[in-house]
Scaffold this motif. Structure first.
Motif, PDB file in Angstrom:
ATOM      1  N   MET A 156       0.382  -1.202   0.130  1.00 33.87           N
ATOM      2  CA  MET A 156       0.274   0.252   0.048  1.00 33.87           C
ATOM      3  C   MET A 156       0.645   1.224  -0.250  1.00 33.87           C
ATOM      4  O   MET A 156       2.036   1.682   0.803  1.00 33.87           O
ATOM      5  CB  MET A 156      -0.694  -0.016   0.835  1.00 33.87           C
ATOM      6  CG  MET A 156      -1.593   1.012   1.685  1.00 33.87           C
ATOM      7  SD  MET A 156      -3.304   1.001   2.636  1.00 33.87           S
ATOM      8  CE  MET A 156      -2.683   2.182   3.876  1.00 33.87           C
ATOM      9  N   SER A 157      -0.005   2.371  -0.828  1.00 25.88           N
ATOM     10  CA  SER A 157       0.971   3.453  -0.641  1.00 25.88           C
ATOM     11  C   SER A 157       0.308   4.433  -0.390  1.00 25.88           C
ATOM     12  O   SER A 157      -1.198   4.930  -0.315  1.00 25.88           O
ATOM     13  CB  SER A 157       2.307   3.853  -2.308  1.00 25.88           C
ATOM     14  OG  SER A 157       0.686   3.811  -3.405  1.00 25.88           O
ATOM     15  N   VAL A 158       1.017   5.561   0.319  1.00 23.13           N
ATOM     16  CA  VAL A 158       0.441   7.241   0.483  1.00 23.13           C
ATOM     17  C   VAL A 158       0.506   8.078  -0.240  1.00 23.13           C
ATOM     18  O   VAL A 158       2.156   8.046  -0.636  1.00 23.13           O
ATOM     19  CB  VAL A 158       0.594   7.503   1.428  1.00 23.13           C
ATOM     20  CG1 VAL A 158      -0.139   8.511   2.768  1.00 23.13           C
ATOM     21  CG2 VAL A 158      -0.223   6.303   2.918  1.00 23.13           C
ATOM     22  N   ALA A 159      -0.126   8.652  -0.989  1.00 19.19           N
ATOM     23  CA  ALA A 159       0.730   9.892  -1.515  1.00 19.19           C
ATOM     24  C   ALA A 159       0.557  11.335  -1.083  1.00 19.19           C
ATOM     25  O   ALA A 159      -0.919  11.640  -0.421  1.00 19.19           O
ATOM     26  CB  ALA A 159      -0.379  10.317  -3.432  1.00 19.19           C
ATOM     27  N   ARG A 160       0.562  12.166  -1.241  1.00 20.39           N
ATOM     28  CA  ARG A 160       0.456  13.478  -1.344  1.00 20.39           C
ATOM     29  C   ARG A 160       0.332  14.458  -2.636  1.00 20.39           C
ATOM     30  O   ARG A 160       1.365  14.208  -3.380  1.00 20.39           O
ATOM     31  CB  ARG A 160       2.128  14.524  -0.659  1.00 20.39           C
ATOM     32  CG  ARG A 160       1.431  14.810  -0.189  1.00 20.39           C
ATOM     33  CD  ARG A 160       2.770  16.239   0.791  1.00 20.39           C
ATOM     34  NE  ARG A 160       2.899  18.067   0.844  1.00 20.39           N
ATOM     35  CZ  ARG A 160       1.549  17.785   1.737  1.00 20.39           C
ATOM     36  NH1 ARG A 160       1.371  17.225   3.079  1.00 20.39           N
ATOM     37  NH2 ARG A 160       1.572  19.596   2.140  1.00 20.39           N
ATOM     38  N   VAL A 161      -0.517  15.544  -2.322  1.00 23.58           N
ATOM     39  CA  VAL A 161      -0.975  16.749  -3.698  1.00 23.58           C
ATOM     40  C   VAL A 161      -0.230  17.959  -3.045  1.00 23.58           C
ATOM     41  O   VAL A 161      -1.012  18.387  -2.326  1.00 23.58           O
ATOM     42  CB  VAL A 161      -2.359  15.968  -4.427  1.00 23.58           C
ATOM     43  CG1 VAL A 161      -2.765  17.070  -5.467  1.00 23.58           C
ATOM     44  CG2 VAL A 161      -2.917  15.523  -4.414  1.00 23.58           C
ATOM     45  N   LEU A 189       4.456   9.256  -0.901  1.00 21.72           N
ATOM     46  CA  LEU A 189       5.308   9.600  -0.286  1.00 21.72           C
ATOM     47  C   LEU A 189       6.254   8.144   0.035  1.00 21.72           C
ATOM     48  O   LEU A 189       6.074   6.980   0.272  1.00 21.72           O
ATOM     49  CB  LEU A 189       4.328   9.285   1.053  1.00 21.72           C
ATOM     50  CG  LEU A 189       4.323  10.965   1.421  1.00 21.72           C
ATOM     51  CD1 LEU A 189       2.982  11.005   2.770  1.00 21.72           C
ATOM     52  CD2 LEU A 189       4.985  12.276   1.088  1.00 21.72           C
ATOM     53  N   GLU A 190       7.444   7.913   0.337  1.00 26.50           N
ATOM     54  CA  GLU A 190       8.072   6.945   0.937  1.00 26.50           C
ATOM     55  C   GLU A 190       8.445   7.145   2.352  1.00 26.50           C
ATOM     56  O   GLU A 190       8.473   7.503   2.897  1.00 26.50           O
ATOM     57  CB  GLU A 190       9.918   7.680   0.854  1.00 26.50           C
ATOM     58  CG  GLU A 190      10.386   8.298  -0.614  1.00 26.50           C
ATOM     59  CD  GLU A 190      11.685   8.141  -0.568  1.00 26.50           C
ATOM     60  OE1 GLU A 190      12.354   8.849   0.491  1.00 26.50           O
ATOM     61  OE2 GLU A 190      11.635   8.603  -1.889  1.00 26.50           O
ATOM     62  N   ASP A 191       8.966   5.570   2.671  1.00 27.25           N
ATOM     63  CA  ASP A 191       8.026   4.754   3.959  1.00 27.25           C
ATOM     64  C   ASP A 191      10.008   5.254   4.838  1.00 27.25           C
ATOM     65  O   ASP A 191      10.585   5.333   4.899  1.00 27.25           O
ATOM     66  CB  ASP A 191       8.449   3.384   3.952  1.00 27.25           C
ATOM     67  CG  ASP A 191       7.085   2.891   3.832  1.00 27.25           C
ATOM     68  OD1 ASP A 191       6.216   3.524   3.017  1.00 27.25           O
ATOM     69  OD2 ASP A 191       7.189   2.008   2.559  1.00 27.25           O
TER      70      ASP A 191
END
Length: 67
Positions: free
Chosen positions: A1-6, A65-67
């Motif tokens: 799973m990944s998390v993104a930022r805008v 976003l990186e872990d």
């Protein structure tokens, strides 16, 4: 799973809207890691003496976003 930022950025060009988009994405990629997409939120032109002085775009840039 990944998390993104805008994040929103603004870019200008004396040539065209397309050039402003390309300039904005290239510049964002120099500072932000993992840029995966961008979409144009707004477009406008600056006018001087009845002629377009420059093209401006506001971009919404998405990066993972990186872990």
């Amino acid at each position: 799973m990944s998390v993104a930022r805008v994040t929103e950025i603004s870019a200008t060009s004396k040539k065209s809207f397309d050039d402003a988009v390309e300039t904005g994405v290239e510049r964002a990629a120099k500072t932000l890691r993992n840029v995966v997409s961008a979409w144009v939120k707004e477009q406008s032109v600056s006018v001087k003496d009845g002629k377009i002085e420059h093209y401006q775009v506001n971009l919404m840039v998405t990066f993972i976003l990186e872990d």
